[in-house]
Design an enzyme around this catalytic site. Sequence first.
Site, PDB file in Angstrom:
ATOM      1  N   HIS A 233       0.893  -1.083  -0.269  1.00 23.40           N
ATOM      2  CA  HIS A 233      -0.057  -0.160   0.026  1.00 23.40           C
ATOM      3  C   HIS A 233       0.339   1.639  -0.199  1.00 23.40           C
ATOM      4  O   HIS A 233       1.078   2.085   1.284  1.00 23.40           O
ATOM      5  CB  HIS A 233      -1.122   0.399   0.450  1.00 23.40           C
ATOM      6  CG  HIS A 233      -0.486  -0.282   2.320  1.00 23.40           C
ATOM      7  ND1 HIS A 233       0.003  -0.280   2.678  1.00 23.40           N
ATOM      8  CD2 HIS A 233      -1.048  -1.147   3.941  1.00 23.40           C
ATOM      9  CE1 HIS A 233       0.835  -0.874   3.981  1.00 23.40           C
ATOM     10  NE2 HIS A 233      -0.959  -2.040   4.399  1.00 23.40           N
ATOM     11  N   ASP A 304      -5.768  -4.912   0.202  1.00 22.36           N
ATOM     12  CA  ASP A 304      -5.921  -4.292   1.479  1.00 22.36           C
ATOM     13  C   ASP A 304      -6.980  -4.449   2.764  1.00 22.36           C
ATOM     14  O   ASP A 304      -7.948  -3.877   3.373  1.00 22.36           O
ATOM     15  CB  ASP A 304      -5.574  -2.861   2.109  1.00 22.36           C
ATOM     16  CG  ASP A 304      -4.996  -3.287   3.639  1.00 22.36           C
ATOM     17  OD1 ASP A 304      -5.158  -4.032   4.287  1.00 22.36           O
ATOM     18  OD2 ASP A 304      -4.628  -2.008   3.733  1.00 22.36           O
ATOM     19  N   HIS A 308     -13.256  -3.936   9.969  1.00 20.57           N
ATOM     20  CA  HIS A 308     -14.528  -3.777  11.616  1.00 20.57           C
ATOM     21  C   HIS A 308     -15.847  -3.702  11.060  1.00 20.57           C
ATOM     22  O   HIS A 308     -15.613  -2.877  10.307  1.00 20.57           O
ATOM     23  CB  HIS A 308     -13.272  -2.839  11.587  1.00 20.57           C
ATOM     24  CG  HIS A 308     -11.947  -2.707  12.270  1.00 20.57           C
ATOM     25  ND1 HIS A 308     -10.571  -3.924  13.023  1.00 20.57           N
ATOM     26  CD2 HIS A 308     -10.935  -2.702  10.863  1.00 20.57           C
ATOM     27  CE1 HIS A 308      -9.714  -3.784  12.374  1.00 20.57           C
ATOM     28  NE2 HIS A 308      -9.626  -2.656  11.661  1.00 20.57           N
TER      29      HIS A 308
HETATM   30  O1  DOR Z   1      -5.973   0.465   8.316  1.00 20.63           O
HETATM   31  C1  DOR Z   1      -4.592  -1.098   8.362  1.00 20.63           C
HETATM   32  N1  DOR Z   1      -5.876  -2.406   8.751  1.00 20.63           N
HETATM   33  N2  DOR Z   1      -3.657  -1.269   8.221  1.00 20.63           N
HETATM   34  C2  DOR Z   1      -3.386  -1.892   8.422  1.00 20.63           C
HETATM   35  O2  DOR Z   1      -1.622  -2.210   8.323  1.00 20.63           O
HETATM   36  C3  DOR Z   1      -3.976  -3.170   9.388  1.00 20.63           C
HETATM   37  C4  DOR Z   1      -5.466  -3.141   9.060  1.00 20.63           C
HETATM   38  C5  DOR Z   1      -6.172  -4.522  10.305  1.00 20.63           C
HETATM   39  O3  DOR Z   1      -5.232  -6.044  10.054  1.00 20.63           O
HETATM   40  O4  DOR Z   1      -7.375  -4.061  10.201  1.00 20.63           O
HETATM   41 ZN    ZN Z   2      -2.912  -4.538   5.538  1.00 18.06          ZN
END
Ligand code: DOR
Ligand code: ZN
Length: 445
Positions: A233, A304, A308
């Site tokens: 990223h 990526d 959540h």
């Molecule tokens: O925004 C992010 N979320 N960046 C990361 O490096 C990890 C990821 C996560 O695992 O939630």
């Molecule tokens: Zn990541």
Amino acid sequence: MAASYDLIIKGATVVNHDGAGVRDLAIRDGRIAAVGDTSGVAGETVDGRGLHVLPGVIDSHVHFREPGLTHKEDLETGSRAAVQGGVTAIFEMPNTDPTTTDAGALADKVKRAHHRMHCDFAFYVGTTRENTRDLAELERLPGACGVKVFMGSSTGSLLVEDDEGVRDILKVIRRRAAFHSEDEYRLRERMHLRVDGDPRSHPVWRDATAALMCTERLIRLARETGKRVHVLHVTTKEEMLFLAQHKDVASAEATPTHLTLAAPDCYERLGTLAQLNPPVRDASHRDGLWHGLAQGVVDCLGSDHSPHTLEEKSHPYPKTHSGMTGVQTLVPIMLDHVNAGRLSLARFVDLTSAGPARLFGMARKGRIAVGYDADLTIVDLKRRETITNSWICSRAGWTPYDGVEVTGWPVGTFIRGRKVMWNGELLTPGQGEAVRFLETLAGER
Ligand code: DOR
Ligand code: ZN
């Protein structure tokens, strides 16, 4: 005797290393058996007229949260999202609970994934100070795509921030290693710049300099140790220019998120939903990423995908989790960019199949050619659709693109010759298998 095939896809425009043209494709025993001349009999024929067949899209950067964080996602739901979005294989990250930092944790993930995940898979091995000396063995285990190093802290506890620690890792490994590149020391110094309740301060805290400083340190160490590094990223125009000078040792990933969203607009519209690490920055950086992509500096795309729950995203900044979903929207968002003329379809194919296959040495994947796995992403380039949260299969149940209309849509996902998704319908139970890599074929049992 006429040739016999399991499946023939007729009349679609095939996009591969040979250009784009209307060609029939024949599949037998999970592999491409013929391109062009497919005269023979087939168990099933798919009418591909009006559609484009692309080499299966590989998303080399997702977080599927199993084990331990399965209220957000698990290997089944994450991979269901993948195939609904036209993705045929994923590389999954080690910041689960427990972390994927030893042989047992990796074997456990492979076991959970085998014939339960809907797409093919590989897992990154996380690095810690404690497991450094075991990495040479760990990175070669079945199902591993290599090691991932967090040089800046993000979700979870994995972190190796110092030159010494990173040098030790690079010394022992053989394969290309992937890096989260943000300078931890600078992040710590600048914590006070976070403004309570205001996610617009996220890229002020985790600024472009933090990313560039870390990437400069990383490249110096890669050169010193003679190892290949993959910068995940990339978010700054400065890193793109810098990485262009170091293509012998460094590969670069861009995300659809950083190519699509820009600050401050995204924070004003989406609030903490737009919060991720490294952050979405202003439009000048986004332009710099597109320039790097157009110039060929970017090798691959990773979504990526970092789910959540909405509850976890609803706390006031900075108490919120960083990350957003993305595996299901990678193809439609990027096809919309193709239709808007920001990249060619051929470049999209290069970034999502040939690119990762070349970087990581994926066995039998990344091309529509005889003898390769019949992994195919079938798209309707002209279909207009509105992305909605209700379409999202991730357990998190939301996307930053809710309500966004796109042109270009994934309509079919074939994995090793099996029709897994067609017109939004999931057709088979999970039959995902571990991706095989050229560098570790000898270690296969
Ligand atoms: O925004 C992010 N979320 N960046 C990361 O490096 C990890 C990821 C996560 O695992 O939630
Ligand atoms: Zn990541």
